[in-house]
Scaffold this motif. Sequence first.
Motif, mmCIF file in Angstrom:
data_model
loop_
_atom_site.group_PDB
_atom_site.id
_atom_site.type_symbol
_atom_site.label_atom_id
_atom_site.label_comp_id
_atom_site.label_asym_id
_atom_site.label_seq_id
_atom_site.Cartn_x
_atom_site.Cartn_y
_atom_site.Cartn_z
ATOM 1 N N CYS A 64 -10.182 8.535 -4.749
ATOM 2 C CA CYS A 64 -10.203 8.865 -3.320
ATOM 3 C C CYS A 64 -11.194 10.003 -3.106
ATOM 4 O O CYS A 64 -10.987 11.116 -3.606
ATOM 5 N N TYR B 233 -8.310 -0.484 -1.461
ATOM 6 C CA TYR B 233 -8.010 0.949 -1.469
ATOM 7 C C TYR B 233 -9.072 1.775 -0.743
ATOM 8 O O TYR B 233 -8.955 2.040 0.447
ATOM 9 N N GLU B 234 -10.106 2.200 -1.424
ATOM 10 C CA GLU B 234 -11.100 3.054 -0.770
ATOM 11 C C GLU B 234 -11.768 2.362 0.418
ATOM 12 O O GLU B 234 -12.032 3.001 1.446
ATOM 13 N N GLY C 78 -5.065 5.349 -3.851
ATOM 14 C CA GLY C 78 -5.701 4.618 -4.943
ATOM 15 C C GLY C 78 -5.973 5.499 -6.144
ATOM 16 O O GLY C 78 -5.709 6.710 -6.141
ATOM 17 N N ARG D 152 -7.592 4.061 2.128
ATOM 18 C CA ARG D 152 -6.287 4.436 1.589
ATOM 19 C C ARG D 152 -6.396 5.724 0.772
ATOM 20 O O ARG D 152 -7.379 5.951 0.065
ATOM 21 N N ASP E 230 -0.014 4.363 4.124
ATOM 22 C CA ASP E 230 -0.825 3.474 3.293
ATOM 23 C C ASP E 230 0.002 2.494 2.473
ATOM 24 O O ASP E 230 -0.492 1.425 2.112
ATOM 25 N N GLN E 231 1.226 2.853 2.145
ATOM 26 C CA GLN E 231 2.022 2.023 1.256
ATOM 27 C C GLN E 231 3.013 1.167 2.024
ATOM 28 O O GLN E 231 3.528 1.566 3.072
#
Length: 382
Positions: free
Chosen positions: A296, A285-286, A293, A290, A350-351
Amino acid sequence: MKCLGTASSHMYWTHFLYNLLDQHVNQKRTCTRIQLSQSKSMRPDRNTYDGQSSSHSHHFFGEVKEREKEKSMKMKVMENGTISSQKSFVHVKNPYLDTMDEDILYHLDLGTKTHNLPEMFGDVKFVCVGGSPNRMKAFALFMHKELGPVEGGEDIEDICAGTDRYCMFKTGPVLCISHGMGVPSISIMLHELIKLLHHARCCDVTMIRMGTSGGIGIAPGSVVITDTAVDSFFKPQFEQVILDNVVTRSTELDKELAEELFNCSKKIPNFPALIGHTMCTYDFYEGQGRLDGALCSFSRENKLDYLTRAYKAGVRNIEMESTVFAAMCRLCGLKAAVVCVTLLDRLHGDQINLSHDVLAEYQQRPQLLISNFIKKKLGLCD
């Protein structure tokens, strides 16, 4: 010794020299043949070998010096009658291993006293690793069919069934192993896998990591063949903390192997592939910028600026294992490659929102390329 002028005489002396050297090497072998039982568990009550058949059992496969001498004797005669090194063995960089009574590969449920590793794995030439156990079993089954009739019928056995950490399948000269997610998980597996290959006396082994990744500036479904794995600062290095020191290791991969894989991809219809840098991060994530998450601490603009700089540095995809994989294989003398399909372009989201069918087809692309490469190397296809 001179080779005679005719082709037949040249061939005779070539084979004569080869056989002479081979016989000399065989005379130096000190390995003890071991009777294995059906069980492969590491539990003491189900051991397959007690390690007591020799007064020097702690040197299960002979004295260290004798083993090194045997390796140095491995020679072959080339077409022109000259002699050169024949095999490339797996090197472990640990002087303590050869002083150990037994080496227990705990997370693989294997060991040097409980299993005859040369007999089980000595013919391995290709090692394919990937994060998902199910994906690696699927690939192993695929290779099982692609390689033609082999012992064991239609199904294959999980060699690591005694542990729930990793799965391992072998079909012919191909070994398939899962490694979980992230640097810590794959590094544990690699330590024990490389020791396994060393104990099994494997030679001329090619290592390939396959997987999924996030793309940068390329279409989803593209297969990235990594030339260099880089860290989060776009540097071709892996930083390993050892005791209270940080040791930096190179992450360059075998360029010729990458080119071979790329050339194989050209023969597959509608198969988008490219060679590029792969960035390895410690977080999904981070660490990969992204915005979706639980935490962020940066803006969308920060994210896009970072990914754009990564693209300009030659990065074409992001995953979480390539740097340690490249560094360890390089140190141990293993030819290695990373082949990952991209599931999205991180510059646009991102997804992962692909349909199940599309996702399944994308995930099969690295498997298809690697299987074609292996079959070509084995002479099973053009």
